[in-house]
Write a protein that holds these residues in place. Structure first.
Motif, mmCIF file in Angstrom:
data_model
loop_
_atom_site.group_PDB
_atom_site.id
_atom_site.type_symbol
_atom_site.label_atom_id
_atom_site.label_comp_id
_atom_site.label_asym_id
_atom_site.label_seq_id
_atom_site.Cartn_x
_atom_site.Cartn_y
_atom_site.Cartn_z
ATOM 1 N N ASP A 196 -12.851 11.149 0.279
ATOM 2 C CA ASP A 196 -13.030 12.253 -0.679
ATOM 3 C C ASP A 196 -12.551 11.848 -2.075
ATOM 4 O O ASP A 196 -12.873 12.532 -3.047
ATOM 5 N N LEU A 197 -11.808 10.747 -2.174
ATOM 6 C CA LEU A 197 -11.322 10.289 -3.485
ATOM 7 C C LEU A 197 -12.108 9.077 -4.009
ATOM 8 O O LEU A 197 -11.761 8.500 -5.032
ATOM 9 N N PHE A 198 -13.184 8.726 -3.276
ATOM 10 C CA PHE A 198 -13.982 7.552 -3.667
ATOM 11 C C PHE A 198 -14.460 7.672 -5.121
ATOM 12 O O PHE A 198 -14.255 6.764 -5.938
ATOM 13 N N SER B 91 -1.405 14.859 -14.920
ATOM 14 C CA SER B 91 -2.510 15.223 -14.034
ATOM 15 C C SER B 91 -2.521 14.223 -12.885
ATOM 16 O O SER B 91 -1.890 13.161 -12.968
ATOM 17 N N TYR B 92 -3.256 14.543 -11.861
ATOM 18 C CA TYR B 92 -3.408 13.614 -10.747
ATOM 19 C C TYR B 92 -3.898 12.257 -11.255
ATOM 20 O O TYR B 92 -3.313 11.213 -10.961
ATOM 21 N N HIS B 93 -4.986 12.274 -12.045
ATOM 22 C CA HIS B 93 -5.594 11.010 -12.486
ATOM 23 C C HIS B 93 -4.596 10.141 -13.254
ATOM 24 O O HIS B 93 -4.507 8.938 -13.041
ATOM 25 N N ILE C 296 -5.237 2.735 -0.292
ATOM 26 C CA ILE C 296 -5.961 3.103 0.926
ATOM 27 C C ILE C 296 -5.874 4.619 1.042
ATOM 28 O O ILE C 296 -4.780 5.178 1.166
ATOM 29 N N ARG C 297 -7.014 5.305 0.955
ATOM 30 C CA ARG C 297 -6.993 6.774 0.939
ATOM 31 C C ARG C 297 -8.340 7.291 1.422
ATOM 32 O O ARG C 297 -9.277 6.517 1.657
ATOM 33 N N GLY C 298 -8.462 8.605 1.533
ATOM 34 C CA GLY C 298 -9.668 9.198 2.100
ATOM 35 C C GLY C 298 -10.892 9.047 1.210
ATOM 36 O O GLY C 298 -10.775 8.917 -0.015
ATOM 37 N N MET D 164 5.558 10.881 -3.084
ATOM 38 C CA MET D 164 5.369 12.335 -3.089
ATOM 39 C C MET D 164 4.717 12.740 -4.417
ATOM 40 O O MET D 164 5.325 12.582 -5.476
ATOM 41 N N GLU D 165 3.504 13.239 -4.341
ATOM 42 C CA GLU D 165 2.793 13.626 -5.559
ATOM 43 C C GLU D 165 3.115 15.089 -5.840
ATOM 44 O O GLU D 165 2.365 16.003 -5.487
ATOM 45 N N ASP D 166 4.289 15.271 -6.462
ATOM 46 C CA ASP D 166 4.866 16.613 -6.587
ATOM 47 C C ASP D 166 4.991 17.065 -8.037
ATOM 48 O O ASP D 166 5.961 17.727 -8.396
ATOM 49 N N CYS E 35 0.855 -1.192 0.000
ATOM 50 C CA CYS E 35 0.000 0.000 0.000
ATOM 51 C C CYS E 35 0.891 1.242 0.000
ATOM 52 O O CYS E 35 2.113 1.139 0.085
ATOM 53 N N ARG E 36 0.255 2.389 -0.124
ATOM 54 C CA ARG E 36 1.049 3.625 -0.166
ATOM 55 C C ARG E 36 0.277 4.787 0.416
ATOM 56 O O ARG E 36 -0.945 4.877 0.328
ATOM 57 N N PHE E 37 1.023 5.712 1.007
ATOM 58 C CA PHE E 37 0.480 7.000 1.411
ATOM 59 C C PHE E 37 1.048 7.998 0.409
ATOM 60 O O PHE E 37 2.263 7.996 0.176
ATOM 61 N N ALA E 38 0.183 8.810 -0.204
ATOM 62 C CA ALA E 38 0.622 9.626 -1.351
ATOM 63 C C ALA E 38 0.327 11.107 -1.147
ATOM 64 O O ALA E 38 -0.558 11.669 -1.791
ATOM 65 N N PRO E 39 1.055 11.760 -0.268
ATOM 66 C CA PRO E 39 0.779 13.182 -0.027
ATOM 67 C C PRO E 39 1.318 14.072 -1.146
ATOM 68 O O PRO E 39 2.264 13.698 -1.841
ATOM 69 N N SER E 40 0.701 15.236 -1.297
ATOM 70 C CA SER E 40 1.250 16.253 -2.187
ATOM 71 C C SER E 40 2.063 17.197 -1.311
ATOM 72 O O SER E 40 1.499 17.803 -0.400
ATOM 73 N N PRO E 41 3.360 17.317 -1.563
ATOM 74 C CA PRO E 41 4.172 18.175 -0.682
ATOM 75 C C PRO E 41 4.009 19.654 -1.006
ATOM 76 O O PRO E 41 4.954 20.346 -1.378
ATOM 77 N N SER F 172 -1.169 10.323 -13.423
ATOM 78 C CA SER F 172 0.046 9.876 -12.725
ATOM 79 C C SER F 172 -0.278 8.875 -11.620
ATOM 80 O O SER F 172 0.504 7.964 -11.355
ATOM 81 N N VAL F 173 -1.456 9.001 -10.997
ATOM 82 C CA VAL F 173 -1.771 8.085 -9.907
ATOM 83 C C VAL F 173 -1.912 6.645 -10.420
ATOM 84 O O VAL F 173 -1.447 5.703 -9.778
ATOM 85 N N VAL F 174 -2.511 6.478 -11.593
ATOM 86 C CA VAL F 174 -2.669 5.100 -12.086
ATOM 87 C C VAL F 174 -1.341 4.542 -12.604
ATOM 88 O O VAL F 174 -1.032 3.361 -12.405
HETATM 89 N N1 GLU Z 1 -2.057 13.171 -3.527
HETATM 90 C C1 GLU Z 1 -3.425 13.007 -3.157
HETATM 91 C C2 GLU Z 1 -3.755 13.935 -2.003
HETATM 92 O O1 GLU Z 1 -2.843 14.427 -1.337
HETATM 93 C C3 GLU Z 1 -3.760 11.600 -2.735
HETATM 94 C C4 GLU Z 1 -3.787 10.685 -3.881
HETATM 95 C C5 GLU Z 1 -4.205 9.257 -3.618
HETATM 96 O O2 GLU Z 1 -4.065 8.757 -2.494
HETATM 97 O O3 GLU Z 1 -4.641 8.620 -4.572
HETATM 98 O O4 GLU Z 1 -4.910 14.166 -1.770
#
Ligand code: GLU
Length: 310
Positions: free
Chosen positions: A240-242, A218-220, A236-238, A55-57, A19-25, A222-224
């Protein structure tokens, strides 16, 4: 949602868990980020899996290396340092360009020349006239400039002439190219547990932007690409991204990428019930650390069990 019997996607082999945690710095972490990182971390610890950080940078105008460093420092403080050095999206722009090129070669991408300001003005004008455009699941108005408003030849000519543009996914064509119903598996518990079968409705997002001039992905997109590159088995994420997951499973299908299992967790909210944001001083981890809050106390406040010991 119904319990999944079978679906057509390629899924991770049973027993594997990455799994991963993917914050935007682009700012400091707050309690909500800490929660997400800990839910990922704990799930991996409970099953002997791997917990990564990404890091989603890609947005160089908003992201800063010092925020990335501060995030890693905060993650170490809360007891959730990554199991491997973090992947930085900014180092992988060529991968996103290659994925975009594949979608373009499939005829699913087109240049659109309206600026954000033009779109906002057109949306406001339509709203005033009582014909407000539909909104996407995040509540953002869809562009009123339909693809059909300009011929392919004219778009190609303007692009070749160097006019500023974004690249959009031709959603109707993309859904047709996907060739059948789209769905994902939503895990009801972590790290194991039954999964629900969630039908995906990417159409509601309209012709999403896949790349901009200043940020050529874009987010969409690069995330895939990254979830596949990092071999992620569980996203595994919030919550709000469902809804965004619908776009992700569409892109995975089109690009032939494996589909992870998803789990969208509850969001941590402030006293007023609002979603936390990067500017929430009081819920910022820095403020809590400065106030002497311990990692164990933080877990209690977040409603998490004590740190798994395995
Ligand atoms: N980088 C996104 C954010 O900070 C999360 C992306 C994801 O978990 O798919 O909200």
């Amino acid at each position: 949602m119904e319990t999944l019997e079978a679906d057509s996607g390629a899924h991770p082999a049973p027993g594997r868990f990455i799994c991963r945690f993917a914050p935007s710095p682009n700012g400091p972490l707050h309690l909500g980020h800490a929660f997400s990182a800990l839910v990922n971390h704990d799930a991996a610890r409970r099953c002997g899996g791997t917990y990564l950080v990404r890091m989603e940078d890609v947005d160089a105008t908003r992201c800063r290396p010092e925020f990335a460093d501060a995030i890693l420092d905060d993650l170490a403080f809360i007891g959730a340092p990554p199991d491997a050095p973090p992947r930085r999206q900014s180092a992988h722009m060529a991968d996103y360009a290659a994925a975009l090129a594949r979608l373009e070669a499939m005829g699913l991408v087109y240049p659109a020349f309206e600026s954000r300001a033009e779109i906002a003005r057109a949306v406001a004008a339509r709203a005033a006239a009582g014909t407000a455009p539909a909104r996407d699941p995040d509540g953002v108005a869809l562009t009123p400039f339909a693809r059909e408003g300009l011929s392919d030849a004219e778009r190609a000519r303007r692009r070749a002439a160097g006019e500023p543009h974004v690249l959009r996914l031709h959603m109707a064509a993309a859904i047709a190219a996907a060739g059948g119903p789209l769905a994902w598996r939503e895990a009801q518990g972590l790290p194991e547990g039954p999964a629900a079968h969630v039908p995906a409705d990417p159409e509601a997002w309209g012709d999403v932007i896949l790349a901009r001039r200043d940020v050529p992905t874009s987010y969409h997109l690069s995330v895939v690409v990254d979830d596949a590159a990092q071999d992620i088995t569980h996203v595994i994420r919030g919550e709000d991204l469902f809804q965004a997951t619908a776009v992700h499973v569409l892109l995975q299908r089109l690009l032939g990428l494996p589909q992870p299992v998803y789990h969208h967790h509850r969001l941590i909210r402030d006293e007023t019930g609002a979603k936390l944001s990067k500017s929430n001083g009081s819920a910022g981890l820095a403020a809590l650390r400065a106030a002497g809050v311990t990692p164990a106390e933080l877990r209690r406040r977040l409603g998490l069990q004590p740190m798994p010991t395995t």
